[in-house]
Scaffold this motif. Structure first.
Motif, PDB file in Angstrom:
ATOM      1  N   ARG A   1     -63.679  94.595 -57.488  1.00 18.87           N
ATOM      2  CA  ARG A   1     -64.580  95.257 -58.431  1.00 18.87           C
ATOM      3  C   ARG A   1     -65.248  94.230 -59.321  1.00 18.87           C
ATOM      4  O   ARG A   1     -64.744  93.130 -59.523  1.00 18.87           O
ATOM      5  N   GLN A   2     -66.383  94.597 -59.880  1.00 14.58           N
ATOM      6  CA  GLN A   2     -67.098  93.771 -60.829  1.00 14.58           C
ATOM      7  C   GLN A   2     -66.536  93.996 -62.224  1.00 14.58           C
ATOM      8  O   GLN A   2     -66.250  95.135 -62.628  1.00 14.58           O
TER       9      GLN A   2
ATOM     10  N   ASP B   1     -66.196  88.710 -60.378  1.00 14.71           N
ATOM     11  CA  ASP B   1     -65.663  89.538 -59.299  1.00 14.71           C
ATOM     12  C   ASP B   1     -64.142  89.476 -59.348  1.00 14.71           C
ATOM     13  O   ASP B   1     -63.551  88.390 -59.309  1.00 14.71           O
TER      14      ASP B   1
ATOM     15  N   THR C   1     -61.300  89.598 -57.399  1.00  9.42           N
ATOM     16  CA  THR C   1     -61.076  89.476 -55.964  1.00  9.42           C
ATOM     17  C   THR C   1     -59.853  90.245 -55.497  1.00  9.42           C
ATOM     18  O   THR C   1     -59.728  90.553 -54.310  1.00  9.42           O
TER      19      THR C   1
ATOM     20  N   GLU D   1     -69.250  84.632 -61.816  1.00 10.84           N
ATOM     21  CA  GLU D   1     -70.461  84.559 -60.997  1.00 10.84           C
ATOM     22  C   GLU D   1     -71.707  84.199 -61.790  1.00 10.84           C
ATOM     23  O   GLU D   1     -72.556  83.453 -61.292  1.00 10.84           O
TER      24      GLU D   1
END
Length: 531
Positions: free
Chosen positions: A39-40, A33, A35, A18
């Motif tokens: 979670r980050q 992310d 997916t 990102e």
């Protein structure tokens, strides 16, 4: 690289990059992310030396991934959590936990130096992290404020960026002669191109504590040459703010590794200061830096001053545009002694091992040259100092340390150090069809039966020179009380319908040194014929 969606990349089929949140000499760090789990995370895209040949780049990527997987085995609140290690379109990536909060360097830049109590707290957290890493044979090699994260809200101290971490035994110079680490935080023995142990990380911690208390490194100068000279020769003057913990800092910044404060000593002194508020006093005389787990020692070297001057000259010349690769040659030791004698021991039926009952002389410095195999079936390139190339009748060639001798145990070949302290094992067999992963998992399942005290076992699927492979690591107790705890690292891969298995076994306290032998053997291994 990866799947493109507008300006967004997805790697590994699940990590959406990102925003770029950092950049260093070893690559770019992204906020991403996950997916799949929602979670980050932080994703580090490891850089590869584009000046290398295609085969050399491939080997560099494989080495990076192998070392990243070793770091991924570390588990401690003060060590960054590695979630995943992947390859996407031949580029290596490390997926880590995302820490909310800046680095210690950010804090110093924003708020100025910290006080002695906070410096002691940070120091204790980093000592805890280093204890775990060193016990596993992993050196950080770039401990500095920028690589220490302070979690917002909790104050948790997290050691990150193991991007240039290597097992014990690495030198300061890369294979192409480049400088590894940050000069202002690099120990003198590494400046000299010597084989450095856990004590080098402790030196870096001493410099880091000075920086935290003063706002800048005590070795900061206007030029690289000035920095190198300051680290090796200039009088060390901790800032006035460091007085409450000066015995710790001065002990960590002892130039001779044999006299440097040990990890357990530094921890005891810092805890005493935090508990009482009084300046801690080390034992007199200071205990020598000796081989005690979890520390991995370094050994005093001869002729350091000359080598430091040569390495300094080469490095400065490199910065000015001259050929820096000569530094690797200038940095080699002048006493290439093999490991010393130790007691012999028997082996397990799957992953052989042996343990010392006495001391051993230091292993030779190794400048490993990553080269592709030649069609003749022998490793190409110059054999590193302290090693020799052997062509074995079992159908392979590889590089082994000088002084290691060959023996047979059924289908297994061993190259063992004097006294059998270190054992390199090789086995070649037909692939039954299940592949290396199944073979390694079966071996791990049989671990408790074949290796007394078997524990901390893990099998990770990987690649080796483009071939399907599996890496198995474990700790065990040895076959007698005299052996003590041992660490085994075992890589098995499939190639042309055969399984090639290479492993090393050594005392836990010397696992890092053994990993250096293992990496050289694996990287140089070339099948020569089917026997």
């Amino acid at each position: 690289m990866g799947t493109e969606g507008g300006n967004v990349r997805v790697i590994g089929g699940r990590y959406r990059l990102e925003a770029r949140i950092g950049r260093g000499g070893m690559g770019v760090v992204w906020r991403a992310d996950d997916t799949l789990l929602g979670r980050q995370v932080a994703v580090k895209e490891l850089g590869v030396d584009e000046t290398l040949s295609h085969d050399e780049q491939r080997q560099q990527r494989e080495r990076m991934l192998r070392e990243a997987r070793a770091v991924a085995q570390l588990r401690h609140p003060n060590i960054i959590v590695v979630h995943d290690v992947i390859r996407d379109e031949q580029h290596p990536y490390i997926v880590m936990e995302l820490i909310s909060g800046g680095s210690l360097a950010d804090r110093i830049a924003r708020d100025g130096p910290v006080d002695a109590v906070e410096a002691a707290r940070i120091g204790l957290s980093l000592l805890d992290a280093l204890r775990v890493a060193h016990a596993a044979g992993v050196l950080h090699r770039d401990l500095k404020p920028a690589n220490v994260l302070l979690e917002a809200g909790t104050g948790r101290v997290v050691l990150t960026d193991f991007g240039i971490a290597q097992v014990e035994g690495a030198t300061t110079l890369t294979e192409t002669g480049g400088f590894v680490g940050s000069p202002e935080y690099t120990a003198p023995e590494r400046m000299a191109g010597e084989r450095a142990g856990a004590g080098a990380d402790l030196w870096s911690l001493g410099a880091l504590l000075c920086t935290a208390l003063a706002g800048e490194s005590p070795f900061r100068r206007d030029s690289l040459g000035g920095i190198l000279h300051a680290v090796v020769y200039d009088e060390i003057r901790p800032p006035a703010a460091a007085e409450p913990i000066a015995p710790v800092i001065l002990g960590l910044l002892e130039r001779e590794p044999a006299r440097r404060l040990r990890l357990d000593q530094a921890e005891r002194l810092l805890r005493a200061y935090v508990a009482t508020g009084a300046t801690p006093q080390p034992a007199v005389p200071q205990a020598p830096y000796t081989p005690t787990r979890p520390d991995v020692p370094t050994v005093p070297r001869k002729g350091r001053s000359t080598r430091v001057l040569l390495v300094t000259a080469a490095l400065v010349a490199g910065v000015a545009g001259a050929g820096i690769a000569t530094a690797a040659l200038l940095a080699q030791r002048d006493d290439n002694s093999p490991p010393g004698p130790a007691s012999s021991a028997s082996e397990s039926s799957r992953a052989p091992s042996a343990s010392p009952s006495g001391s051993a002389s230091p292993a030779p410095t190794v400048t490993v040259t990553r080269t592709a195999p030649t069609p003749s079936g022998t490793p190409s390139g110059t054999t590193p100092a302290g090693y020799r190339t052997v062509t074995d009748a079992k159908g392979f060639s590889l590089r082994v340390p000088d002084g290691f001798t060959r023996s047979l145990d059924g289908p297994r070949v061993f190259y063992m150090s004097p006294g059998n302290t270190f054992r390199l094992g090789i086995k070649v067999a037909a692939d039954a069809g299940d592949g290396p992963g199944a073979a390694q998992r079966q071996a791990a399942e049989d671990g408790p039966k074949n290796n007394p005290g078997y524990r901390d076992g893990s099998v990770v699927d990987t690649l080796h020179k483009g071939h399907t492979a599996a890496l198995w690591e474990f700790t065990w107790n040895g076959f007698s009380k005299d052996e003590g705890a041992r660490r085994t690292v075992d890589l098995c891969w499939e190639q042309d319908g055969r399984l090639y298995d290479v492993w090393v076994s050594a005392p836990v306290g010397r696992a890092g040194e053994a990993r250096g032998y293992f990496d050289t053997a694996v990287d140089s291994f070339v099948p020569s014929a089917h026997k």
